[in-house]
Write a protein that holds these residues in place. Sequence first.
Motif, PDB file in Angstrom:
ATOM      1  N   MET A   1     -56.645 -28.318 -26.650  1.00 33.44           N
ATOM      2  CA  MET A   1     -55.934 -28.297 -25.388  1.00 33.44           C
ATOM      3  C   MET A   1     -55.013 -29.510 -25.292  1.00 33.44           C
ATOM      4  SD  MET A   1     -58.481 -26.723 -22.422  1.00 33.44           S
ATOM      5  CE  MET A   1     -58.760 -28.248 -21.676  1.00 33.44           C
ATOM      6  N   ALA A   2     -53.877 -29.288 -24.670  1.00 28.17           N
ATOM      7  CA  ALA A   2     -52.935 -30.374 -24.465  1.00 28.17           C
ATOM      8  C   ALA A   2     -53.423 -31.255 -23.311  1.00 28.17           C
ATOM      9  CB  ALA A   2     -51.558 -29.806 -24.148  1.00 28.17           C
ATOM     10  N   ASP A   3     -52.890 -32.467 -23.245  1.00 23.19           N
ATOM     11  CA  ASP A   3     -53.307 -33.356 -22.168  1.00 23.19           C
ATOM     12  C   ASP A   3     -52.389 -33.257 -20.952  1.00 23.19           C
ATOM     13  OD1 ASP A   3     -51.238 -34.426 -23.620  1.00 23.19           O
ATOM     14  OD2 ASP A   3     -51.890 -36.496 -23.381  1.00 23.19           O
ATOM     15  N   LYS A   4     -51.296 -32.495 -21.076  1.00 25.81           N
ATOM     16  CA  LYS A   4     -50.364 -32.307 -19.958  1.00 25.81           C
ATOM     17  C   LYS A   4     -49.994 -30.832 -19.851  1.00 25.81           C
ATOM     18  CE  LYS A   4     -49.095 -36.650 -18.848  1.00 25.81           C
ATOM     19  NZ  LYS A   4     -49.040 -37.197 -17.527  1.00 25.81           N
ATOM     20  N   LEU A   5     -49.669 -30.408 -18.652  1.00 27.30           N
ATOM     21  CA  LEU A   5     -49.171 -29.060 -18.400  1.00 27.30           C
ATOM     22  C   LEU A   5     -47.797 -29.168 -17.758  1.00 27.30           C
ATOM     23  CD1 LEU A   5     -52.267 -27.298 -16.807  1.00 27.30           C
ATOM     24  CD2 LEU A   5     -51.433 -27.031 -19.130  1.00 27.30           C
ATOM     25  N   LYS A   6     -46.862 -28.350 -18.218  1.00 27.79           N
ATOM     26  CA  LYS A   6     -45.557 -28.244 -17.578  1.00 27.79           C
ATOM     27  C   LYS A   6     -45.612 -27.025 -16.672  1.00 27.79           C
ATOM     28  CE  LYS A   6     -41.936 -30.124 -20.429  1.00 27.79           C
ATOM     29  NZ  LYS A   6     -40.809 -29.771 -21.288  1.00 27.79           N
ATOM     30  N   VAL A   7     -45.464 -27.247 -15.380  1.00 27.05           N
ATOM     31  CA  VAL A   7     -45.550 -26.165 -14.404  1.00 27.05           C
ATOM     32  C   VAL A   7     -44.176 -26.004 -13.761  1.00 27.05           C
ATOM     33  CG1 VAL A   7     -46.742 -25.328 -12.358  1.00 27.05           C
ATOM     34  CG2 VAL A   7     -47.954 -26.780 -13.979  1.00 27.05           C
ATOM     35  N   THR A   8     -43.639 -24.771 -13.806  1.00 25.80           N
ATOM     36  CA  THR A   8     -42.323 -24.473 -13.260  1.00 25.80           C
ATOM     37  C   THR A   8     -42.460 -23.415 -12.175  1.00 25.80           C
ATOM     38  OG1 THR A   8     -41.351 -24.869 -15.435  1.00 25.80           O
ATOM     39  CG2 THR A   8     -39.988 -23.714 -13.836  1.00 25.80           C
ATOM     40  N   LEU A   9     -41.840 -23.658 -11.037  1.00 31.67           N
ATOM     41  CA  LEU A   9     -41.837 -22.686  -9.946  1.00 31.67           C
ATOM     42  C   LEU A   9     -40.768 -21.641 -10.253  1.00 31.67           C
ATOM     43  CD1 LEU A   9     -43.064 -22.023  -7.159  1.00 31.67           C
ATOM     44  CD2 LEU A   9     -41.213 -23.336  -6.145  1.00 31.67           C
ATOM     45  N   VAL A  10     -41.165 -20.385 -10.426  1.00 33.35           N
ATOM     46  CA  VAL A  10     -40.209 -19.342 -10.793  1.00 33.35           C
ATOM     47  C   VAL A  10     -39.957 -18.342  -9.670  1.00 33.35           C
ATOM     48  CG1 VAL A  10     -40.630 -19.474 -13.265  1.00 33.35           C
ATOM     49  CG2 VAL A  10     -42.010 -17.953 -11.883  1.00 33.35           C
ATOM     50  N   LYS A  11     -40.774 -18.381  -8.620  1.00 35.45           N
ATOM     51  CA  LYS A  11     -40.600 -17.464  -7.499  1.00 35.45           C
ATOM     52  C   LYS A  11     -40.814 -18.245  -6.204  1.00 35.45           C
ATOM     53  CE  LYS A  11     -42.137 -13.044  -5.780  1.00 35.45           C
ATOM     54  NZ  LYS A  11     -43.350 -12.387  -5.359  1.00 35.45           N
ATOM     55  N   SER A  12     -40.031 -17.925  -5.207  1.00 37.44           N
ATOM     56  CA  SER A  12     -40.132 -18.632  -3.937  1.00 37.44           C
ATOM     57  C   SER A  12     -41.437 -18.305  -3.218  1.00 37.44           C
ATOM     58  CB  SER A  12     -38.952 -18.247  -3.044  1.00 37.44           C
ATOM     59  OG  SER A  12     -39.115 -18.803  -1.763  1.00 37.44           O
ATOM     60  N   PRO A  13     -42.074 -19.319  -2.629  1.00 35.29           N
ATOM     61  CA  PRO A  13     -43.312 -19.078  -1.881  1.00 35.29           C
ATOM     62  C   PRO A  13     -43.082 -18.572  -0.451  1.00 35.29           C
ATOM     63  CG  PRO A  13     -42.875 -21.411  -2.000  1.00 35.29           C
ATOM     64  CD  PRO A  13     -41.812 -20.738  -2.817  1.00 35.29           C
ATOM     65  N   ILE A  14     -41.838 -18.289  -0.094  1.00 36.76           N
ATOM     66  CA  ILE A  14     -41.558 -17.759   1.240  1.00 36.76           C
ATOM     67  C   ILE A  14     -42.224 -16.390   1.364  1.00 36.76           C
ATOM     68  CG2 ILE A  14     -39.754 -16.891   2.774  1.00 36.76           C
ATOM     69  CD1 ILE A  14     -37.896 -18.986   1.565  1.00 36.76           C
ATOM     70  N   GLY A  15     -42.959 -16.205   2.422  1.00 40.13           N
ATOM     71  CA  GLY A  15     -43.621 -14.925   2.654  1.00 40.13           C
ATOM     72  C   GLY A  15     -44.989 -14.813   2.000  1.00 40.13           C
ATOM     73  N   CYS A  16     -45.402 -15.856   1.296  1.00 41.36           N
ATOM     74  CA  CYS A  16     -46.716 -15.846   0.654  1.00 41.36           C
ATOM     75  C   CYS A  16     -47.791 -16.264   1.652  1.00 41.36           C
ATOM     76  CB  CYS A  16     -46.740 -16.815  -0.527  1.00 41.36           C
ATOM     77  SG  CYS A  16     -45.679 -16.308  -1.860  1.00 41.36           S
ATOM     78  N   VAL A  17     -49.019 -16.170   1.200  1.00 40.54           N
ATOM     79  CA  VAL A  17     -50.147 -16.641   1.992  1.00 40.54           C
ATOM     80  C   VAL A  17     -49.948 -18.139   2.255  1.00 40.54           C
ATOM     81  CG1 VAL A  17     -52.653 -16.897   1.994  1.00 40.54           C
ATOM     82  CG2 VAL A  17     -51.602 -14.954   0.833  1.00 40.54           C
ATOM     83  N   PRO A  18     -50.133 -18.612   3.477  1.00 34.59           N
ATOM     84  CA  PRO A  18     -49.903 -20.031   3.771  1.00 34.59           C
ATOM     85  C   PRO A  18     -50.690 -20.981   2.875  1.00 34.59           C
ATOM     86  CG  PRO A  18     -50.108 -18.804   5.791  1.00 34.59           C
ATOM     87  CD  PRO A  18     -50.420 -17.839   4.676  1.00 34.59           C
TER      88      PRO A  18
END
Length: 60
Positions: free
Chosen positions: A1-18
């Motif tokens: 396992m790597a020691d870091k994760l690259k996390v990218t937001l690909v979809k807007s959270p508008i309208g999602c569960v709060p």
Amino acid sequence: MADKLKVTLVKSPIGCVPKHRRTVEALGLKKVNKTVELPDNAAVRGMVNQVSYLVKVEEA
């Protein structure tokens, strides 16, 4: 396992569960297509798993 994760937001959270919107913000993601590097631990993996339909994850 790597020691870091690259996390990218690909979809807007508008309208999602709060709770999911707050999770995305807690990950440090504010805008679509922005990437953050986070430590690879159980807490971060749990948060990413919760909002997996909004983010893309790569091991760095």
